[in-house]
Write a protein that holds these residues in place. Structure first.
Motif, mmCIF file in Angstrom:
data_model
loop_
_atom_site.group_PDB
_atom_site.id
_atom_site.type_symbol
_atom_site.label_atom_id
_atom_site.label_comp_id
_atom_site.label_asym_id
_atom_site.label_seq_id
_atom_site.Cartn_x
_atom_site.Cartn_y
_atom_site.Cartn_z
ATOM 1 N N SER A 256 22.975 -23.788 11.085
ATOM 2 C CA SER A 256 23.025 -25.247 11.182
ATOM 3 C C SER A 256 21.642 -25.813 10.884
ATOM 4 N N LYS A 257 21.570 -26.800 9.997
ATOM 5 C CA LYS A 257 20.289 -27.415 9.662
ATOM 6 C C LYS A 257 19.628 -28.030 10.891
ATOM 7 N N SER A 258 20.437 -28.511 11.832
ATOM 8 C CA SER A 258 19.893 -29.193 13.013
ATOM 9 C C SER A 258 19.039 -28.276 13.871
ATOM 10 N N ASN A 259 19.219 -26.976 13.745
ATOM 11 C CA ASN A 259 18.507 -26.019 14.598
ATOM 12 C C ASN A 259 17.189 -25.550 14.015
ATOM 13 N N LYS A 261 14.471 -27.409 12.497
ATOM 14 C CA LYS A 261 13.361 -28.319 12.269
ATOM 15 C C LYS A 261 12.036 -27.771 12.795
ATOM 16 N N SER A 272 25.128 -27.683 1.159
ATOM 17 C CA SER A 272 25.708 -27.139 2.386
ATOM 18 C C SER A 272 26.916 -26.287 2.067
ATOM 19 N N ILE A 309 20.898 -28.622 20.258
ATOM 20 C CA ILE A 309 21.611 -29.562 19.395
ATOM 21 C C ILE A 309 22.186 -30.723 20.205
ATOM 22 N N ARG A 362 30.164 -32.042 18.558
ATOM 23 C CA ARG A 362 29.417 -32.505 17.393
ATOM 24 C C ARG A 362 29.884 -31.766 16.157
ATOM 25 N N LEU A 364 28.387 -30.416 12.374
ATOM 26 C CA LEU A 364 27.082 -30.104 11.784
ATOM 27 C C LEU A 364 27.254 -29.491 10.402
#
Length: 401
Positions: A256-259, A261, A272, A309, A362, A364
């Motif tokens: 997941s890109k959200s994890n 950063k 994606s 997240i 959510r 993602l």
């Protein structure tokens, strides 16, 4: 060593070209840092930037430091399973060193396996006497001890990206002119990077969840399109990204890109691969809604990344961290826990509803990721993924396993 050590020899010869002499006192590492605080000293060297102490500043890069996971020539173990290497063996490090941050995080993640020594020579001795199986060290250093003591040179299992070696310069008026001179002299050294060599084989991790197979297959095909073979190994979620960020492995199949950063060395490759749902799974005998997260008496199993997240949620429940997601499902099915956070494809949700109550928290985007040392491959990877994405989407939508 006759030349005073390779790093010292290079610094001395570089300064000699400017008619500058270099005086060196050799001390144990921590003693060297302490003495460098005294009047009359420029600082301590060689150091990684992570070892620059308060009151000191880093010079420009003088040299680059090779750091690797090393073992003896006689060690017969399978070295491609990096997770097993770190989790099931004793790995030696030098205790007084302040390792670069990415290595420090790997060491902390596997702290039950880590053996700390006082210096590199003790590290070499423990490895030769089989008191440790592997060492994290500079190959040149352990090779020197091997030659000195008539042992075969150790072999590199895998290596981290090179790290800069700098002088820790005491920042005060006395040294200001010398600091300025060194900055001018070595300002261009950091650009002395080696040219990228296209790899023939890459080591990729993946999280062992039920729906990973289509992603493994598509990424094997993508790399095959680039004439690169891949070795894949299952790795617990957080450890996988730590190994990747440290450069011990080359990439991860899907994340997941959200994890990502906070991991500076990880490149997210577009496009994606799809969408994943972060869901709350509940035993059917228990209540199941978003309020479960806010109740302190509830215990919820989750990976660290999944909890991060959900930072916008008011989570007061007790979180049980577990990075082995396949184990989470087993625990839930056996009734050993009531709640879990879990990543699920759309096609998973109907299947999970046979055994659990499911609440989607959510959605993602998920992508394949690669270490930044392989940045030259990104454009080609993107094109190959784009070409094969319809095939992956069809597999995921048709999958009912």
């Amino acid at each position: 060593m006759e030349n005073g050590g390779d790093a010292i020899a290079f610094l001395r010869s570089s300064l000699a070209k400017q008619s500058i002499s270099l005086e060196v006192e050799y001390l144990p590492w921590q003693d060297a840092i302490k003495k460098a605080e005294l009047t009359g000293y420029l600082g301590y060297y060689p150091a990684w930037p992570s070892e620059i102490m308060p009151g000191f500043i880093a010079s420009p890069t003088i040299l680059n430091s090779q750091i690797a996971v090393i073992t003896t020539q006689s060690n017969p173990q399978d070295f491609e399973n990096i997770e097993q290497l770190f989790s099931e063996n004793k790995v030696g490090v030098v205790g007084p060193y302040t390792y670069p941050d990415v290595i420090k995080k790997v060491i902390k993640s596997y702290e039950d396996s880590i053996v700390k020594t006082t210096n590199d020579e003790e590290l070499f001795h423990l490895m030769q006497t089989k008191q440790i199986n592997f060492a994290i060290s500079a190959p040149k250093v352990l090779n020197y001890f091997a030659r000195q003591q008539n042992f075969p040179e150790p072999k590199i299992v895998t290596q981290f990206p090179d790290f800069p070696l700098v002088i820790g310069m005491r920042e005060n008026a006395e040294n200001q002119a010398k600091i300025t001179l060194l900055n001018d002299l070595f300002a261009g050294t950091s650009s002395l990077a080696t040219n990228y060599s296209r790899p023939k084989k890459l080591l990729l991790t993946y999280i062992d969840i039920p729906r990973i197979t289509p992603f493994k297959e598509i990424m094997a095909d993508v790399y095959s399109d680039l004439n690169i073979k891949v070795q894949m190994q299952a790795t617990p979620a957080r450890r996988g990204v730590l190994l990747l960020n440290a450069g011990v492995v080359d990439g991860d199949i899907v994340r997941s890109k959200s994890n990502l950063k906070k991991f500076d060395n990880v490149i997210v490759v577009e496009p994606s691969l799809g969408i994943i749902n972060l869901v709350l799974l509940c035993r059917k005998s228990r209540p199941c809604d978003r309020d479960i997260l806010a109740k302190p008496n509830n215990r919820i199993m989750s990976s660290i990344g999944d909890t991060e997240i959900l930072s916008e949620f008011d989570i007061k429940a007790e979180i049980i961290n577990n990075e082995d997601l396949s184990h989470t499902l087993k625990m839930l099915k056996k009734g050993r826990l009531d709640y879990a956070l879990y990543p699920a494809l759309n096609s998973d949700i109907n299947i999970f509803q046979n055994d659990f109550s499911v609440v989607i928290l959510r959605q993602l985007a998920i992508n394949t990721v690669i270490h930044k040392k392989h940045a030259p491959l990104v454009d080609e990877l993107s094109k190959a993924i784009t070409a094969r994405l319809p095939e992956l989407t069809k597999q995921i939508n048709n999958s009912t396993d």
